[in-house]
Design a protein around this motif. Structure first.
Motif, PDB file in Angstrom:
ATOM      1  N   ILE A 155      -1.182  -0.498   0.693  1.00 18.54           N
ATOM      2  CA  ILE A 155       0.227  -0.371   0.974  1.00 18.54           C
ATOM      3  C   ILE A 155       0.632  -1.278   2.166  1.00 18.54           C
ATOM      4  O   ILE A 155       1.311  -2.050   2.165  1.00 18.54           O
ATOM      5  CB  ILE A 155       0.342   1.189   1.204  1.00 18.54           C
ATOM      6  CG1 ILE A 155       0.611   1.617   0.033  1.00 18.54           C
ATOM      7  CG2 ILE A 155       1.866   0.973   1.981  1.00 18.54           C
ATOM      8  CD1 ILE A 155       1.091   3.484   0.161  1.00 18.54           C
ATOM      9  N   ALA A 160       2.259  -3.457  -1.170  1.00 17.17           N
ATOM     10  CA  ALA A 160       2.442  -2.713  -2.426  1.00 17.17           C
ATOM     11  C   ALA A 160       3.307  -1.379  -2.303  1.00 17.17           C
ATOM     12  O   ALA A 160       3.114  -0.894  -1.016  1.00 17.17           O
ATOM     13  CB  ALA A 160       1.251  -2.415  -3.196  1.00 17.17           C
ATOM     14  N   SER A 161       4.185  -1.238  -3.325  1.00 10.64           N
ATOM     15  CA  SER A 161       4.863  -0.054  -2.886  1.00 10.64           C
ATOM     16  C   SER A 161       4.187   1.178  -3.007  1.00 10.64           C
ATOM     17  O   SER A 161       4.532   2.199  -2.812  1.00 10.64           O
ATOM     18  CB  SER A 161       6.239  -0.146  -3.838  1.00 10.64           C
ATOM     19  OG  SER A 161       5.965  -0.862  -5.149  1.00 10.64           O
ATOM     20  N   ILE A 162       3.146   1.105  -3.984  1.00  8.62           N
ATOM     21  CA  ILE A 162       2.275   2.425  -4.383  1.00  8.62           C
ATOM     22  C   ILE A 162       0.956   2.114  -3.962  1.00  8.62           C
ATOM     23  O   ILE A 162       0.557   0.913  -4.668  1.00  8.62           O
ATOM     24  CB  ILE A 162       2.651   3.128  -5.677  1.00  8.62           C
ATOM     25  CG1 ILE A 162       1.925   4.386  -5.892  1.00  8.62           C
ATOM     26  CG2 ILE A 162       2.529   2.356  -6.544  1.00  8.62           C
ATOM     27  CD1 ILE A 162       2.392   5.488  -6.729  1.00  8.62           C
ATOM     28  N   GLY A 163       0.143   2.876  -3.394  1.00  8.94           N
ATOM     29  CA  GLY A 163      -1.309   2.627  -3.315  1.00  8.94           C
ATOM     30  C   GLY A 163      -2.403   2.878  -4.347  1.00  8.94           C
ATOM     31  O   GLY A 163      -3.495   2.402  -4.216  1.00  8.94           O
ATOM     32  N   THR A 164      -1.820   3.836  -5.139  1.00  5.92           N
ATOM     33  CA  THR A 164      -2.753   4.047  -6.215  1.00  5.92           C
ATOM     34  C   THR A 164      -2.341   3.444  -7.315  1.00  5.92           C
ATOM     35  O   THR A 164      -1.243   3.749  -8.114  1.00  5.92           O
ATOM     36  CB  THR A 164      -2.737   5.575  -6.517  1.00  5.92           C
ATOM     37  OG1 THR A 164      -1.453   6.284  -6.571  1.00  5.92           O
ATOM     38  CG2 THR A 164      -3.482   6.422  -5.535  1.00  5.92           C
ATOM     39  N   LEU A 256      -0.614  -4.082  -9.083  1.00  3.98           N
ATOM     40  CA  LEU A 256      -0.313  -3.234  -8.122  1.00  3.98           C
ATOM     41  C   LEU A 256       0.648  -2.085  -8.769  1.00  3.98           C
ATOM     42  O   LEU A 256       0.956  -1.320  -8.119  1.00  3.98           O
ATOM     43  CB  LEU A 256       0.590  -3.773  -6.956  1.00  3.98           C
ATOM     44  CG  LEU A 256      -0.226  -4.799  -6.105  1.00  3.98           C
ATOM     45  CD1 LEU A 256       0.619  -5.515  -5.090  1.00  3.98           C
ATOM     46  CD2 LEU A 256      -1.449  -4.244  -5.521  1.00  3.98           C
ATOM     47  N   PRO A 258       1.158   1.383 -10.940  1.00  2.33           N
ATOM     48  CA  PRO A 258       0.211   2.324 -11.452  1.00  2.33           C
ATOM     49  C   PRO A 258       0.354   2.553 -12.885  1.00  2.33           C
ATOM     50  O   PRO A 258       1.120   2.064 -13.477  1.00  2.33           O
ATOM     51  CB  PRO A 258       0.772   3.542 -10.824  1.00  2.33           C
ATOM     52  CG  PRO A 258       2.274   3.179 -10.625  1.00  2.33           C
ATOM     53  CD  PRO A 258       2.304   1.646 -10.503  1.00  2.33           C
TER      54      PRO A 258
ATOM     55  N   CYS B  24       1.706 -10.374  -6.724  1.00  2.00           N
ATOM     56  CA  CYS B  24       1.550  -9.054  -7.319  1.00  2.00           C
ATOM     57  C   CYS B  24       2.718  -8.139  -7.606  1.00  2.00           C
ATOM     58  O   CYS B  24       2.670  -7.090  -7.971  1.00  2.00           O
ATOM     59  CB  CYS B  24       0.645  -8.457  -6.444  1.00  2.00           C
ATOM     60  SG  CYS B  24      -1.006  -9.347  -6.551  1.00  2.00           S
ATOM     61  N   GLY B  26       4.859  -6.784  -5.421  1.00  2.00           N
ATOM     62  CA  GLY B  26       5.159  -5.717  -4.337  1.00  2.00           C
ATOM     63  C   GLY B  26       6.571  -5.885  -3.673  1.00  2.00           C
ATOM     64  O   GLY B  26       6.869  -6.935  -3.227  1.00  2.00           O
ATOM     65  N   ASP B  27       7.538  -4.972  -4.152  1.00  2.00           N
ATOM     66  CA  ASP B  27       8.701  -4.992  -3.626  1.00  2.00           C
ATOM     67  C   ASP B  27       9.265  -3.917  -2.723  1.00  2.00           C
ATOM     68  O   ASP B  27       9.098  -2.804  -3.208  1.00  2.00           O
ATOM     69  CB  ASP B  27       9.841  -5.131  -4.885  1.00  2.00           C
ATOM     70  CG  ASP B  27      11.239  -5.066  -4.520  1.00  2.00           C
ATOM     71  OD1 ASP B  27      11.591  -5.355  -3.200  1.00  2.00           O
ATOM     72  OD2 ASP B  27      12.074  -5.061  -5.362  1.00  2.00           O
ATOM     73  N   VAL B  32       9.412   4.096  -5.638  1.00  2.00           N
ATOM     74  CA  VAL B  32       8.193   4.635  -6.397  1.00  2.00           C
ATOM     75  C   VAL B  32       8.434   6.045  -6.713  1.00  2.00           C
ATOM     76  O   VAL B  32       8.728   6.892  -5.896  1.00  2.00           O
ATOM     77  CB  VAL B  32       7.082   4.564  -5.197  1.00  2.00           C
ATOM     78  CG1 VAL B  32       5.962   5.320  -6.053  1.00  2.00           C
ATOM     79  CG2 VAL B  32       6.945   3.115  -4.980  1.00  2.00           C
ATOM     80  N   THR B  77       3.506   7.325   1.012  1.00  2.00           N
ATOM     81  CA  THR B  77       4.019   5.956   0.260  1.00  2.00           C
ATOM     82  C   THR B  77       5.401   5.985   0.668  1.00  2.00           C
ATOM     83  O   THR B  77       6.081   6.592   0.634  1.00  2.00           O
ATOM     84  CB  THR B  77       3.995   6.442  -1.271  1.00  2.00           C
ATOM     85  OG1 THR B  77       2.577   6.725  -1.765  1.00  2.00           O
ATOM     86  CG2 THR B  77       4.331   5.095  -1.912  1.00  2.00           C
TER      87      THR B  77
END
Lengths: 314, 302
Positions: A155, A160-164, A256, A258, B24, B26-27, B32, B77
């Motif tokens: 993250i 990234a918006s979510i780590g998993t 990235l 899930p 990748c 990431g926004d 989420v 998150t």
């Protein structure tokens, strides 16, 4: 006293020969059973898994195989219109496995070459012990590492918006597969006779050239086995991917995102699925699919290995 | 040589940072969406209440295997939104005020609001048994529905029964016995606490509490593997029929309290209110809201 002893000895000797024959027969029988048992177990497991899934095809379960094989919608517990599409789950498994192999194969083979060829004495022993220790870490602990350590790094480090996600699961699976690849790969390299290396040296090859041009071709079968064992671990792993991949049904567009894997789906949903209901049976059908994947991977390996052997014999 | 190395290092660092951020996908504005696994009672409840009984959830919702996991993931998150029981709040998350329609002022998820029927996402909690339970279990359920049991429920941030629904503390001691409890994860926190306090009061009773979800608890009840079944949803007619078919007994329903489902976001999220209509757009299939900037007053946490 003396007579008694003689009699006893005689009897003992008699019995010894008899029990020797009997013992040998027993051991031979036991080994036969051991040999056949593997086949029996595989057949029994397949019969069980397929038996639980099979009623889907003739029973009244509102199940369509066409949907199963082509739909990306997985919502088996929906109260009015459940969907049983496996495509997103299959893609999830594929994405995580491919990424983990892309990371684990170079790392694992590199480590195997280092341990086997470039490293000696105490350092070699320490490395081997530590790598074996790495293989002994339970998958739940890997899952924890994914959630607690990797996730914040992904993250904050990558935005990234979510780590998993795929990256997290891929890295965790790679770390889990590396010890397998290293141990089996190192054994394969060790099995190449020293005369091969000496011949290479005599021809003036550098150490890298010996590894690349002599050892790799000579140890091809063993190295392939190492990689395939790693692939097996990656596809079959459940707990760590359940925790680290984010468990979201979708076709990912980046590493990235899930995803949800086949194994994690079974693990997460089997416990609460209505027994012998549609969801229950579809989860078993996913088990059949995993079986088929394992079979194809192993068969491919066999064919490749045989192909290599055939060429070597020419 | 050294300067070349430094320059190369800087170049690589910049290149990798760009790859990471743009390549990748990431926004930071992306919502989420976090939910529950499809066999959970909470999943079914949220689907019916928010998304619509005949509609579907959108794809790509991160499905967690427990109420606590939802709050944990949201707390880690910054761009996440999730639904979970009100009792699971922590310092790292924020509960949104919820209204029915867009633009209305939201109601805070509190005991008073849920009981008064003003908080839109609240639901009853049940304990089911197959037929009349043993005397011990009967005593236990009566105790749960009494002021003592309800006080514990309140302490665990659930919504207790109204005074009219609350029974008297059962008199006398229960007969010796063992009670098996299984079911709802939403209720596991309070079920454990009930068992703990009750066993301390009546050491001649042994209570074993298992979670696993409402679905699993009901399956256990049907199979006769549990005495009490905790459920955060009403049992379906088919499930009651299964109990009848297996044990020959009718299912007995006990309402033991209420639960309010809270909408959690990261503690640094600027958003305070949300409506069921907006939640539907976030969670539902083909929903229009995928970015925080589409919600009024929300800016993504830094």
């Amino acid at each position: 006293m003396a007579t008694a002893e003689v009699v006893e000895t005689g009897v003992t000797v008699e019995r010894d020969t008899g029990s020797f024959r009997l013992g040998e027969w027993l051991i031979v029988a036991l080994i036969h059973v051991c040999g056949i048992s593997a086949i029996l177990f595989v057949l029994a497991i397949f019969a069980f898994v397929f038996g639980e899934a099979a009623p889907l095809f003739w029973g009244d379960y509102g199940f369509s195989f066409a949907e199963f094989a082509t739909s990306t919608h997985w919502s088996p517990a929906h109260p009015t219109s459940p969907h049983y599409g496996i495509v997103a789950l299959f893609v999830g498994t594929l994405a995580v496995s491919v990424l983990s192999m892309a990371l684990a194969v170079p790392l694992g083979l590199g480590a195997a070459v280092y341990v086997s060829e470039f490293c000696e004495g105490k350092r070699k022993e320490t490395l081997k012990i530590v790598i074996e220790l790495l293989a002994a870490i339970p998958s739940v602990v890997w899952g924890f590492i994914g959630v607690m350590v990797m996730s914040p790094i992904i993250i904050h480090g990558l935005g990234a918006s979510i780590g998993t996600n795929i990256l997290n699961g891929g890295v965790i699976l790679a770390l889990m597969s590396v010890p397998v690849i290293v141990s089996v790969g190192e054994d394969a390299l060790k099995a190449v006779p020293d005369s091969f290396r000496e011949a290479g040296l005599a021809l003036g090859a550098s150490r890298w050239e010996i590894v690349y041009r002599v050892l790799f071709p000579a140890a091809k079968n063993g190295l392939l086995a190492a990689v395939l064992l790693g692939v097996g671990r990656a596809i079959g792993e459940t707990m760590a991917v359940l925790m680290a991949t984010g468990h979201a049904v979708q076709i990912p567009t980046s590493v990235l995102d899930p995803v949800q894997t086949l194994t994690a789906t079974i693990a997460a949903e089997m416990g609460e699925a209505e027994q012998h209901g549609t969801q229950f049976r579809v989860l078993f059908l996913i088990g059949v699919v995993l079986f088929a994947v394992a079979f194809v991977v192993n068969l491919t390996a066999d064919i490749i290995v045989k192909g290599i052997r055939g060429k070597q014999n020419d | 040589m050294k300067t070349v190395n430094t320059k190369l290092a800087a170049l690589f660092a910049a290149a990798w940072a760009t790859v990471a951020l743009t390549g990748c996908g990431g926004d930071p504005d992306k919502i989420v969406v976090v939910g529950r696994q499809n066999s959970s009672g909470t999943y079914g409840y949220f689907l019916e209440e928010v998304v619509g009984k005949d509609a579907h959830f959108r794809q790509g919702i991160s499905a967690q295997n427990g109420s606590k996991e939802v709050v944990e993931l949201v707390s880690k998150t910054p761009g996440a939104i999730g639904y979970s029981g009100m009792g699971y709040a922590s310092d790292d998350v924020k509960m949104l005020h919820v209204s029915k329609k867009k633009g209305e002022t939201g109601t805070e998820p509190t005991i008073e609001m849920a009981r008064a029927g003003k908080y839109p996402l609240s639901r009853p909690l049940y304990i089911y048994t197959a037929g009349e339970p043993s005397e011990t279990a009967k005593h236990y359920i009566a105790w749960i529905k009494s002021s003592e049991g309800q006080e514990i429920l309140k302490q665990e941030h659930y919504v207790p029964l109204t005074e009219a629904e609350t029974g008297a503390v059962p008199s006398g001691n229960p007969p010796d016995g063992q009670i098996k409890v299984a079911g709802s994860d939403t209720m596991i926190q309070v079920a454990g606490k009930w068992a703990q306090v009750y066993m301390k009061k009546f050491p001649n009773v042994k209570i074993v509490v298992e979670g696993g979800g409402s679905g699993k608890g009901i399956t256990s009840l049907i199979d006769g593997q549990t005495d009490l079944c905790n459920a955060s949803r009403e049992m379906k007619d088919k499930e009651k029929a299964d109990v009848k078919a297996k044990s020959g007994k009718d299912t007995v329903e006990n309402k033991v309290g209420m639960d309010a489902l809270a909408i959690y976001v990261h503690k640094d999220n600027k958003l305070n209110d949300i409506s069921i209509e907006e939640l539907k757009e976030i969670y539902g299939e083909d929903g229009a809201i995928t970015k925080w900037s589409q919600l009024n007053g929300a800016t993504k946490a830094e």
